[in-house]
Write an enzyme that holds these catalytic residues in place. Sequence first.
Site, PDB file in Angstrom:
ATOM      1  CG  HIS A  23      -1.818  -1.215   1.369  1.00 31.35           C
ATOM      2  ND1 HIS A  23      -3.017  -1.440   0.891  1.00 31.35           N
ATOM      3  CD2 HIS A  23      -1.500  -2.375   1.928  1.00 31.35           C
ATOM      4  CE1 HIS A  23      -3.670  -2.496   1.050  1.00 31.35           C
ATOM      5  NE2 HIS A  23      -2.511  -3.282   1.847  1.00 31.35           N
ATOM      6  CD  GLU A 204      -4.923  -8.046   7.140  1.00 37.75           C
ATOM      7  OE1 GLU A 204      -5.839  -7.555   6.475  1.00 37.75           O
ATOM      8  OE2 GLU A 204      -3.532  -7.097   7.431  1.00 37.75           O
TER       9      GLU A 204
HETATM   10  N1  ADE Z   1      -4.927  -1.096   4.259  1.00 32.95           N
HETATM   11  C1  ADE Z   1      -3.449  -1.163   4.431  1.00 32.95           C
HETATM   12  N2  ADE Z   1      -2.900  -2.174   5.010  1.00 32.95           N
HETATM   13  C2  ADE Z   1      -3.959  -3.073   5.222  1.00 32.95           C
HETATM   14  C3  ADE Z   1      -4.136  -4.217   5.428  1.00 32.95           C
HETATM   15  N3  ADE Z   1      -2.907  -5.070   6.009  1.00 32.95           N
HETATM   16  N4  ADE Z   1      -5.220  -4.820   5.560  1.00 32.95           N
HETATM   17  C4  ADE Z   1      -6.467  -4.362   5.265  1.00 32.95           C
HETATM   18  N5  ADE Z   1      -6.137  -3.058   4.783  1.00 32.95           N
HETATM   19  C5  ADE Z   1      -5.198  -2.372   4.790  1.00 32.95           C
HETATM   20 ZN    ZN Z   2      -2.474  -4.963   2.658  1.00 35.77          ZN
END
Ligand code: ADE
Ligand code: ZN
Length: 347
Positions: A23, A204
């Site tokens: 990101h 995640e």
């Molecule tokens: N935005 C930036 N990093 C992120 C992550 N690890 N999970 C979800 N959204 C994100």
């Molecule tokens: Zn991410």
Amino acid sequence: MTDTPDPLASFCTALPKAELHLHIEGSLEPEMMVALARRNRVAIPFRSVEEARAAYRFTDLQSFLDIYYAGADVLRTAEDFHDLAAAYFDRAAADGVTHAEIFFDPQTHTHRGVPFDAVVSGLLAAAGAAEAKHGMSVFLIMSYLRHLDEEDAFATLRMAEPWLGDLVGVGLDSSEVGNPPSKFARVFAASRDAGLKLCCHAGEEGPPDYVRQALDLIGIDRLDHGNRSLEDPVLVARLAREAVTLTVCPLSNVSLRNVDTLAVHPINRMLDLGLRATIHSDDPAYFGGYIAENFRATAQARGLSHGQLVTLARNSFLGSFLPDAAIARHLAALDAFAAGAAAATAT
Ligand code: ADE
Ligand code: ZN
């Protein structure tokens, strides 16, 4: 006295690789945050670089996102986005990245009154310069924020219309639990119709069912994270059979407490199960390391062999959105690197 180079660090740095999960807002180092806050006369919740770094202790994804969105407030102009991305591309090139597909979060900026065009034009200028300076290729992926509603994502897709030729795909990020992929099925279908590839953060923090939704309801081309898929053997078998790429981010997983320590990170298990797993950096300014450090620290903690590291790098190119001929060129360069490293070890 000169420091002896760590052979594992040297190998991980020189290993040719693609960055597929980064990101750009998560590459905002505290030094740049403080400098941009000054340049743009924006108040930030930290009085110094040290105070910012000290605040980077997270208990879960949301505790990170709160700080990440606050930090992004210093980004106001095309020049800011250019400077942010240029700094990232310099670091990536030094880390052996020969191709990068980076996420950006338009809504984080348009909701603060920053024009969509300023964000994209700044990023594209830096990408073009990095291609010339480092010989790396760069693709942009626009990520929808899942804590907002689908109509907002549609509005973002409409803003992107003049730029569609400059974007390779769309992603889905932000607060996962309670915001399943199903919420965005229609905007992803429209994104596909617009010629864009589809990625989703799933598994995640969210359950394996979110990964299944990403496959069945979105039709993803790539899965971001995907760790919790391991809880479901049927899903694992399917991911392996369909050769779905999982962009795994070990330092992120530890920082956000999705994995207790690197020493128990499931990356070896993923490879053993036949998953097409790769290693990436997510938000390196916040999680303690860029891609080469993710490779090195994970290799050290999990005892990964050179062969496994080369497999992870190979998977990064196979999982990229590059055309087949370009993937073949990257794989040939990787094979040449691996052969050279093996010959050097043998002597
Ligand atoms: N935005 C930036 N990093 C992120 C992550 N690890 N999970 C979800 N959204 C994100
Ligand atoms: Zn991410």
